[in-house]
Motif scaffolding. Structure first.
Motif, PDB file in Angstrom:
ATOM      1  N   ILE A 219      45.117  13.658 -20.894  1.00  0.00           N
ATOM      2  CA  ILE A 219      44.801  13.216 -19.529  1.00  0.00           C
ATOM      3  C   ILE A 219      45.084  11.732 -19.362  1.00  0.00           C
ATOM      4  CG2 ILE A 219      42.911  12.852 -17.908  1.00  0.00           C
ATOM      5  CD1 ILE A 219      41.718  15.453 -18.778  1.00  0.00           C
ATOM      6  N   CYS A 220      44.645  10.912 -20.326  1.00  0.00           N
ATOM      7  CA  CYS A 220      44.875   9.466 -20.238  1.00  0.00           C
ATOM      8  C   CYS A 220      46.365   9.149 -20.233  1.00  0.00           C
ATOM      9  CB  CYS A 220      44.185   8.760 -21.397  1.00  0.00           C
ATOM     10  SG  CYS A 220      42.381   8.796 -21.343  1.00  0.00           S
ATOM     11  N   ASN A 223      47.840  10.158 -16.807  1.00  0.00           N
ATOM     12  CA  ASN A 223      47.391   9.219 -15.786  1.00  0.00           C
ATOM     13  C   ASN A 223      48.143   7.901 -15.889  1.00  0.00           C
ATOM     14  OD1 ASN A 223      46.022   7.674 -13.926  1.00  0.00           O
ATOM     15  ND2 ASN A 223      43.994   8.074 -14.756  1.00  0.00           N
ATOM     16  N   SER A 250      40.440   7.285 -17.192  1.00  0.00           N
ATOM     17  CA  SER A 250      40.171   8.714 -17.378  1.00  0.00           C
ATOM     18  C   SER A 250      39.231   8.976 -18.541  1.00  0.00           C
ATOM     19  CB  SER A 250      41.480   9.474 -17.591  1.00  0.00           C
ATOM     20  OG  SER A 250      42.287   9.420 -16.434  1.00  0.00           O
ATOM     21  N   PRO A 257      38.371   7.464 -12.699  1.00  0.00           N
ATOM     22  CA  PRO A 257      39.569   7.449 -11.847  1.00  0.00           C
ATOM     23  C   PRO A 257      39.285   7.048 -10.400  1.00  0.00           C
ATOM     24  CG  PRO A 257      39.546   9.405 -13.229  1.00  0.00           C
ATOM     25  CD  PRO A 257      38.207   8.746 -13.402  1.00  0.00           C
ATOM     26  N   TYR A 287      46.487  12.588  -6.988  1.00  0.00           N
ATOM     27  CA  TYR A 287      46.263  12.648  -8.430  1.00  0.00           C
ATOM     28  C   TYR A 287      44.817  13.024  -8.745  1.00  0.00           C
ATOM     29  CZ  TYR A 287      45.738  11.496 -13.296  1.00  0.00           C
ATOM     30  OH  TYR A 287      45.452  11.582 -14.635  1.00  0.00           O
ATOM     31  N   GLU A 291      43.817  15.888 -11.369  1.00  0.00           N
ATOM     32  CA  GLU A 291      42.937  15.712 -12.531  1.00  0.00           C
ATOM     33  C   GLU A 291      41.631  16.467 -12.371  1.00  0.00           C
ATOM     34  OE1 GLU A 291      40.612  11.979 -14.654  1.00  0.00           O
ATOM     35  OE2 GLU A 291      42.756  11.774 -14.206  1.00  0.00           O
ATOM     36  N   LEU A 295      43.404  19.311 -14.733  1.00  0.00           N
ATOM     37  CA  LEU A 295      43.316  18.712 -16.065  1.00  0.00           C
ATOM     38  C   LEU A 295      41.884  18.679 -16.598  1.00  0.00           C
ATOM     39  CD1 LEU A 295      45.822  15.743 -15.610  1.00  0.00           C
ATOM     40  CD2 LEU A 295      46.239  17.998 -16.596  1.00  0.00           C
ATOM     41  N   ALA A 296      40.951  18.166 -15.794  1.00  0.00           N
ATOM     42  CA  ALA A 296      39.569  18.061 -16.259  1.00  0.00           C
ATOM     43  C   ALA A 296      38.937  19.416 -16.575  1.00  0.00           C
ATOM     44  CB  ALA A 296      38.725  17.301 -15.232  1.00  0.00           C
TER      45      ALA A 296
END
Length: 359
Positions: A219-220, A223, A250, A257, A287, A291, A295-296
Protein backbone atom coordinates in the motif's frame (compact mmCIF):
# COMPACT_ATOMS: atom_id res chain seq x y z
CA UNK A 1 -15.15 -8.66 77.26
CA UNK A 2 -14.39 -12.34 77.05
CA UNK A 3 -15.17 -12.35 73.32
CA UNK A 4 -12.93 -9.35 72.75
CA UNK A 5 -10.09 -10.88 74.73
CA UNK A 6 -10.43 -14.17 72.87
CA UNK A 7 -10.37 -12.38 69.51
CA UNK A 8 -7.35 -10.36 70.57
CA UNK A 9 -5.61 -13.49 71.73
CA UNK A 10 -5.59 -15.10 68.23
CA UNK A 11 -2.37 -14.59 66.26
CA UNK A 12 -2.51 -12.36 63.17
CA UNK A 13 -3.32 -14.08 59.87
CA UNK A 14 -0.80 -11.79 58.06
CA UNK A 15 2.60 -13.32 58.59
CA UNK A 16 5.92 -11.64 58.01
CA UNK A 17 6.46 -13.83 54.95
CA UNK A 18 3.16 -12.68 53.42
CA UNK A 19 3.95 -9.02 54.02
CA UNK A 20 7.41 -9.43 52.55
CA UNK A 21 5.97 -11.18 49.47
CA UNK A 22 3.42 -8.40 48.87
CA UNK A 23 6.04 -5.67 49.29
CA UNK A 24 8.46 -7.47 46.99
CA UNK A 25 5.76 -7.92 44.32
CA UNK A 26 4.84 -4.22 44.50
CA UNK A 27 8.51 -3.25 44.28
CA UNK A 28 8.99 -5.56 41.30
CA UNK A 29 6.02 -3.99 39.46
CA UNK A 30 7.31 -0.47 40.10
CA UNK A 31 10.81 -1.45 39.00
CA UNK A 32 9.46 -3.04 35.83
CA UNK A 33 7.42 0.08 35.04
CA UNK A 34 10.47 2.33 35.53
CA UNK A 35 12.59 0.06 33.34
CA UNK A 36 9.97 0.11 30.60
CA UNK A 37 9.89 3.92 30.67
CA UNK A 38 13.68 4.20 30.70
CA UNK A 39 14.11 1.57 27.98
CA UNK A 40 11.43 2.98 25.70
CA UNK A 41 13.84 3.57 22.81
CA UNK A 42 15.29 0.07 23.11
CA UNK A 43 11.81 -1.46 23.16
CA UNK A 44 10.78 0.54 20.09
CA UNK A 45 13.90 -0.53 18.18
CA UNK A 46 13.33 -4.14 19.23
CA UNK A 47 9.70 -3.99 18.12
CA UNK A 48 10.62 -2.56 14.72
CA UNK A 49 13.34 -5.17 14.29
CA UNK A 50 10.90 -7.94 15.20
CA UNK A 51 8.38 -6.74 12.61
CA UNK A 52 11.05 -6.53 9.91
CA UNK A 53 12.40 -9.96 10.87
CA UNK A 54 8.91 -11.50 10.68
CA UNK A 55 8.34 -9.98 7.24
CA UNK A 56 11.72 -11.14 5.93
CA UNK A 57 11.32 -14.59 7.45
CA UNK A 58 8.39 -15.24 5.09
CA UNK A 59 10.78 -14.70 2.17
CA UNK A 60 13.37 -16.92 3.83
CA UNK A 61 10.80 -19.71 4.20
CA UNK A 62 9.88 -19.38 0.51
CA UNK A 63 13.53 -19.77 -0.47
CA UNK A 64 13.89 -22.74 1.88
CA UNK A 65 11.00 -24.42 0.09
CA UNK A 66 13.13 -24.09 -3.04
CA UNK A 67 15.67 -26.34 -1.25
CA UNK A 68 18.02 -23.60 -0.09
CA UNK A 69 19.66 -23.84 3.31
CA UNK A 70 18.37 -21.38 5.86
CA UNK A 71 21.64 -19.47 6.33
CA UNK A 72 22.07 -19.12 2.57
CA UNK A 73 18.43 -18.04 2.19
CA UNK A 74 18.91 -15.39 4.90
CA UNK A 75 21.97 -14.10 3.07
CA UNK A 76 20.08 -13.85 -0.22
CA UNK A 77 17.16 -11.98 1.38
CA UNK A 78 19.42 -9.54 3.24
CA UNK A 79 21.51 -8.92 0.13
CA UNK A 80 18.37 -8.19 -1.90
CA UNK A 81 17.10 -5.86 0.83
CA UNK A 82 20.37 -3.95 1.09
CA UNK A 83 20.61 -3.67 -2.71
CA UNK A 84 17.09 -2.27 -2.90
CA UNK A 85 17.71 0.24 -0.10
CA UNK A 86 21.01 1.32 -1.65
CA UNK A 87 19.40 1.85 -5.05
CA UNK A 88 16.60 3.90 -3.54
CA UNK A 89 19.11 5.91 -1.48
CA UNK A 90 21.24 6.72 -4.53
CA UNK A 91 18.40 7.54 -6.92
CA UNK A 92 15.72 9.10 -4.71
CA UNK A 93 17.11 10.45 -1.43
CA UNK A 94 19.42 13.22 -2.80
CA UNK A 95 16.62 14.75 -4.89
CA UNK A 96 14.14 14.33 -2.04
CA UNK A 97 16.51 16.09 0.40
CA UNK A 98 17.09 18.97 -2.02
CA UNK A 99 13.37 19.46 -2.61
CA UNK A 100 12.69 19.06 1.12
CA UNK A 101 15.16 21.83 1.97
CA UNK A 102 13.52 24.11 -0.59
CA UNK A 103 10.12 23.28 0.89
CA UNK A 104 11.35 24.16 4.41
CA UNK A 105 12.78 27.46 3.20
CA UNK A 106 9.54 28.44 1.47
CA UNK A 107 7.25 27.14 4.23
CA UNK A 108 6.40 30.59 5.71
CA UNK A 109 5.62 32.01 2.25
CA UNK A 110 3.51 29.01 1.34
CA UNK A 111 1.63 29.25 4.63
CA UNK A 112 0.81 32.91 3.93
CA UNK A 113 -0.40 32.01 0.43
CA UNK A 114 -2.61 29.26 1.82
CA UNK A 115 -4.08 31.61 4.42
CA UNK A 116 -4.73 34.19 1.70
CA UNK A 117 -6.41 31.75 -0.66
CA UNK A 118 -10.15 31.93 -1.34
CA UNK A 119 -10.62 28.32 -0.25
CA UNK A 120 -9.12 28.91 3.19
CA UNK A 121 -11.05 32.16 3.61
CA UNK A 122 -14.31 30.28 3.06
CA UNK A 123 -13.34 27.71 5.65
CA UNK A 124 -12.22 30.43 8.06
CA UNK A 125 -15.50 32.29 7.61
CA UNK A 126 -17.32 29.18 8.76
CA UNK A 127 -15.02 27.85 11.51
CA UNK A 128 -13.10 31.05 12.55
CA UNK A 129 -9.73 29.31 12.53
CA UNK A 130 -7.60 32.49 12.55
CA UNK A 131 -9.63 33.95 15.38
CA UNK A 132 -8.94 30.88 17.50
CA UNK A 133 -5.24 31.10 16.68
CA UNK A 134 -5.14 34.77 17.62
CA UNK A 135 -6.71 33.94 20.97
CA UNK A 136 -3.75 31.70 21.62
CA UNK A 137 -1.38 34.53 20.77
CA UNK A 138 -0.04 33.01 17.57
CA UNK A 139 -0.27 34.68 14.16
CA UNK A 140 0.06 32.94 10.81
CA UNK A 141 3.82 33.54 10.53
CA UNK A 142 4.48 32.08 13.98
CA UNK A 143 2.29 29.13 13.07
CA UNK A 144 4.32 28.44 9.93
CA UNK A 145 7.69 28.86 11.64
CA UNK A 146 6.63 26.88 14.71
CA UNK A 147 7.04 23.63 12.82
CA UNK A 148 10.64 24.41 11.87
CA UNK A 149 12.47 23.80 15.19
CA UNK A 150 11.31 20.16 15.48
CA UNK A 151 12.32 19.60 11.88
CA UNK A 152 15.74 21.14 12.41
CA UNK A 153 16.14 19.10 15.58
CA UNK A 154 15.34 15.96 13.60
CA UNK A 155 17.93 16.87 10.97
CA UNK A 156 20.55 17.44 13.68
CA UNK A 157 19.88 13.94 14.99
CA UNK A 158 20.84 12.21 11.75
CA UNK A 159 23.69 10.36 13.46
CA UNK A 160 21.28 8.97 16.03
CA UNK A 161 19.07 7.82 13.16
CA UNK A 162 22.00 6.07 11.49
CA UNK A 163 22.87 4.37 14.79
CA UNK A 164 19.28 3.24 15.21
CA UNK A 165 19.21 1.80 11.68
CA UNK A 166 22.45 -0.10 12.28
CA UNK A 167 21.05 -1.44 15.56
CA UNK A 168 17.84 -2.57 13.84
CA UNK A 169 19.88 -4.24 11.09
CA UNK A 170 21.91 -6.31 13.57
CA UNK A 171 18.80 -7.19 15.55
CA UNK A 172 17.06 -8.36 12.37
CA UNK A 173 20.03 -10.54 11.39
CA UNK A 174 20.24 -12.18 14.83
CA UNK A 175 16.46 -12.66 14.98
CA UNK A 176 16.46 -14.36 11.59
CA UNK A 177 19.32 -16.66 12.55
CA UNK A 178 18.49 -17.52 16.17
CA UNK A 179 14.85 -16.46 16.55
CA UNK A 180 13.04 -19.58 15.24
CA UNK A 181 15.19 -21.93 17.33
CA UNK A 182 14.60 -19.81 20.43
CA UNK A 183 10.83 -19.92 19.90
CA UNK A 184 10.88 -23.69 19.36
CA UNK A 185 12.86 -24.26 22.57
CA UNK A 186 10.51 -22.01 24.52
CA UNK A 187 7.46 -23.92 23.25
CA UNK A 188 9.16 -27.24 24.02
CA UNK A 189 9.41 -26.23 27.69
CA UNK A 190 5.62 -25.91 28.04
CA UNK A 191 3.27 -28.65 29.19
CA UNK A 192 2.65 -31.29 26.49
CA UNK A 193 -1.14 -30.94 26.65
CA UNK A 194 -0.88 -27.17 26.02
CA UNK A 195 1.94 -27.23 23.48
CA UNK A 196 -0.32 -27.64 20.46
CA UNK A 197 -2.42 -24.67 21.50
CA UNK A 198 0.64 -22.45 21.94
CA UNK A 199 1.96 -23.48 18.55
CA UNK A 200 -1.40 -22.67 16.95
CA UNK A 201 -1.52 -19.20 18.55
CA UNK A 202 2.07 -18.40 17.52
CA UNK A 203 1.36 -19.59 13.99
CA UNK A 204 -1.71 -17.36 13.73
CA UNK A 205 0.16 -14.33 15.09
CA UNK A 206 3.06 -14.98 12.71
CA UNK A 207 0.78 -15.33 9.69
CA UNK A 208 -1.31 -12.27 10.54
CA UNK A 209 1.72 -10.07 11.22
CA UNK A 210 3.52 -11.16 8.07
CA UNK A 211 0.46 -10.64 5.91
CA UNK A 212 -0.17 -7.23 7.42
CA UNK A 213 3.41 -6.06 6.87
CA UNK A 214 3.49 -7.35 3.30
CA UNK A 215 0.19 -5.66 2.48
CA UNK A 216 1.19 -2.43 4.23
CA UNK A 217 4.44 -2.30 2.25
CA UNK A 218 2.47 -2.76 -0.95
CA UNK A 219 0.00 0.00 0.00
CA UNK A 220 2.77 2.46 0.92
CA UNK A 221 4.62 1.74 -2.32
CA UNK A 222 1.50 2.20 -4.45
CA UNK A 223 0.59 5.42 -2.65
CA UNK A 224 4.09 6.91 -2.98
CA UNK A 225 4.44 5.92 -6.64
CA UNK A 226 1.02 7.16 -7.77
CA UNK A 227 1.17 10.40 -5.77
CA UNK A 228 4.71 11.24 -6.86
CA UNK A 229 3.83 10.58 -10.50
CA UNK A 230 0.65 12.64 -10.33
CA UNK A 231 2.33 15.62 -8.62
CA UNK A 232 5.19 15.52 -11.14
CA UNK A 233 2.72 15.49 -14.05
CA UNK A 234 0.80 18.54 -12.85
CA UNK A 235 4.06 20.37 -12.09
CA UNK A 236 4.16 20.65 -8.29
CA UNK A 237 7.73 21.80 -7.43
CA UNK A 238 8.13 19.58 -4.35
CA UNK A 239 6.60 16.43 -5.81
CA UNK A 240 9.24 13.97 -4.54
CA UNK A 241 9.19 14.65 -0.75
CA UNK A 242 5.42 15.15 -0.86
CA UNK A 243 4.93 11.84 -2.69
CA UNK A 244 7.18 10.01 -0.23
CA UNK A 245 5.35 11.61 2.71
CA UNK A 246 2.04 10.53 1.18
CA UNK A 247 3.36 6.97 0.91
CA UNK A 248 4.42 6.89 4.55
CA UNK A 249 1.03 8.30 5.57
CA UNK A 250 -0.51 4.93 4.66
CA UNK A 251 1.30 3.50 7.70
CA UNK A 252 -1.41 5.23 9.76
CA UNK A 253 -4.55 3.39 8.62
CA UNK A 254 -7.56 5.43 7.46
CA UNK A 255 -6.53 8.74 9.10
CA UNK A 256 -3.03 9.10 7.62
CA UNK A 257 -3.96 9.41 3.92
CA UNK A 258 -6.73 11.90 4.75
CA UNK A 259 -4.36 14.23 6.63
CA UNK A 260 -1.61 13.88 4.02
CA UNK A 261 -4.03 14.43 1.15
CA UNK A 262 -5.46 17.57 2.71
CA UNK A 263 -2.01 19.02 3.41
CA UNK A 264 -0.67 18.25 -0.08
CA UNK A 265 -3.82 19.72 -1.64
CA UNK A 266 -3.31 23.00 0.24
CA UNK A 267 0.36 23.12 -0.79
CA UNK A 268 -0.62 22.42 -4.40
CA UNK A 269 -3.19 25.20 -4.18
CA UNK A 270 -0.55 27.60 -2.87
CA UNK A 271 2.13 26.70 -5.43
CA UNK A 272 0.08 25.93 -8.55
CA UNK A 273 -3.17 27.81 -8.29
CA UNK A 274 -6.82 26.85 -8.10
CA UNK A 275 -6.93 24.40 -11.04
CA UNK A 276 -4.00 22.32 -9.83
CA UNK A 277 -5.38 22.43 -6.31
CA UNK A 278 -8.72 21.16 -7.61
CA UNK A 279 -6.93 18.40 -9.56
CA UNK A 280 -5.06 17.35 -6.40
CA UNK A 281 -8.31 17.35 -4.44
CA UNK A 282 -10.00 15.09 -7.03
CA UNK A 283 -6.95 12.80 -7.13
CA UNK A 284 -6.88 12.25 -3.38
CA UNK A 285 -10.63 11.64 -3.35
CA UNK A 286 -10.23 8.94 -6.02
CA UNK A 287 -7.16 7.42 -4.41
CA UNK A 288 -8.91 7.43 -1.04
CA UNK A 289 -11.66 5.33 -2.59
CA UNK A 290 -9.06 2.94 -4.04
CA UNK A 291 -7.20 2.51 -0.77
CA UNK A 292 -10.28 2.46 1.43
CA UNK A 293 -12.37 0.05 -0.65
CA UNK A 294 -9.76 -2.15 -2.33
CA UNK A 295 -6.30 -2.05 -0.75
CA UNK A 296 -7.09 -1.60 2.95
CA UNK A 297 -9.75 -4.35 3.09
CA UNK A 298 -7.32 -6.66 1.34
CA UNK A 299 -4.80 -6.08 4.15
CA UNK A 300 -6.87 -5.55 7.30
CA UNK A 301 -9.76 -7.93 6.68
CA UNK A 302 -8.00 -10.83 4.99
CA UNK A 303 -4.81 -10.82 7.07
CA UNK A 304 -5.43 -9.43 10.57
CA UNK A 305 -9.27 -9.57 10.62
CA UNK A 306 -9.63 -6.43 12.74
CA UNK A 307 -12.70 -4.23 12.73
CA UNK A 308 -11.95 -0.81 11.15
CA UNK A 309 -13.22 1.03 14.24
CA UNK A 310 -10.97 -1.03 16.51
CA UNK A 311 -8.06 -0.39 14.14
CA UNK A 312 -8.60 3.37 14.25
CA UNK A 313 -8.91 3.42 18.06
CA UNK A 314 -5.73 1.37 18.39
CA UNK A 315 -3.84 3.70 16.06
CA UNK A 316 -4.98 6.78 17.99
CA UNK A 317 -3.90 5.29 21.33
CA UNK A 318 -0.55 4.00 20.07
CA UNK A 319 0.25 7.27 18.27
CA UNK A 320 -0.29 9.09 21.56
CA UNK A 321 2.13 6.72 23.32
CA UNK A 322 4.88 6.24 20.72
CA UNK A 323 4.28 8.56 17.76
CA UNK A 324 4.66 7.24 14.22
CA UNK A 325 6.31 4.06 15.48
CA UNK A 326 3.24 3.44 17.62
CA UNK A 327 1.06 3.75 14.53
CA UNK A 328 3.17 1.10 12.82
CA UNK A 329 3.00 -1.26 15.81
CA UNK A 330 -0.68 -0.68 16.62
CA UNK A 331 -2.31 -3.08 14.16
CA UNK A 332 0.08 -6.06 14.72
CA UNK A 333 -0.16 -5.69 18.51
CA UNK A 334 -3.96 -5.49 18.46
CA UNK A 335 -4.12 -8.42 16.04
CA UNK A 336 -1.97 -10.53 18.37
CA UNK A 337 -4.07 -9.49 21.37
CA UNK A 338 -7.25 -10.38 19.47
CA UNK A 339 -5.90 -13.84 18.56
CA UNK A 340 -4.91 -14.50 22.18
CA UNK A 341 -8.29 -13.26 23.45
CA UNK A 342 -10.14 -15.56 21.03
CA UNK A 343 -8.03 -18.49 22.17
CA UNK A 344 -8.79 -17.73 25.83
CA UNK A 345 -12.50 -17.53 25.04
CA UNK A 346 -12.24 -20.87 23.24
CA UNK A 347 -10.63 -22.43 26.32
CA UNK A 348 -13.45 -21.07 28.48
CA UNK A 349 -16.08 -22.48 26.13
CA UNK A 350 -14.40 -25.87 26.18
CA UNK A 351 -14.39 -25.88 29.98
CA UNK A 352 -18.05 -24.85 30.17
CA UNK A 353 -19.05 -27.51 27.66
CA UNK A 354 -17.08 -30.10 29.65
CA UNK A 355 -18.93 -29.11 32.85
CA UNK A 356 -22.44 -29.39 31.36
CA UNK A 357 -21.67 -32.60 29.46
CA UNK A 358 -23.63 -35.55 30.99
CA UNK A 359 -21.56 -38.33 32.60
Amino acid sequence: MAGINSSMGHPSQVTLKTAFTVCFAALAVVTLAVLLVKAQVALILTGIAALVAIALNHLVVLLMRARLKRNFAIGVVLAALLSTLTTVAVLVIPSAIAQGQALVEEAPTLADEVLASRFFKRIDARFHILEQLEKKGRNSTELASGALPPLLHAVSGVFSLVGALVTILFLVVFMLIFGPGLVRRAVALTLPERRERYERVLSKVYTATGGYLAGLTLICSINATLTTTFLAIIGVPFFLPLGIASGFSSMVPYAGPIVAGGTITLLTLATGGAWKGMAAFIYFILYGQLEGNVLAPLVFRRTVHINPLLTLLAVVCFVEMAGIVGALLAVPVVAAAQIIARELLLIRQERLSAQVRPP
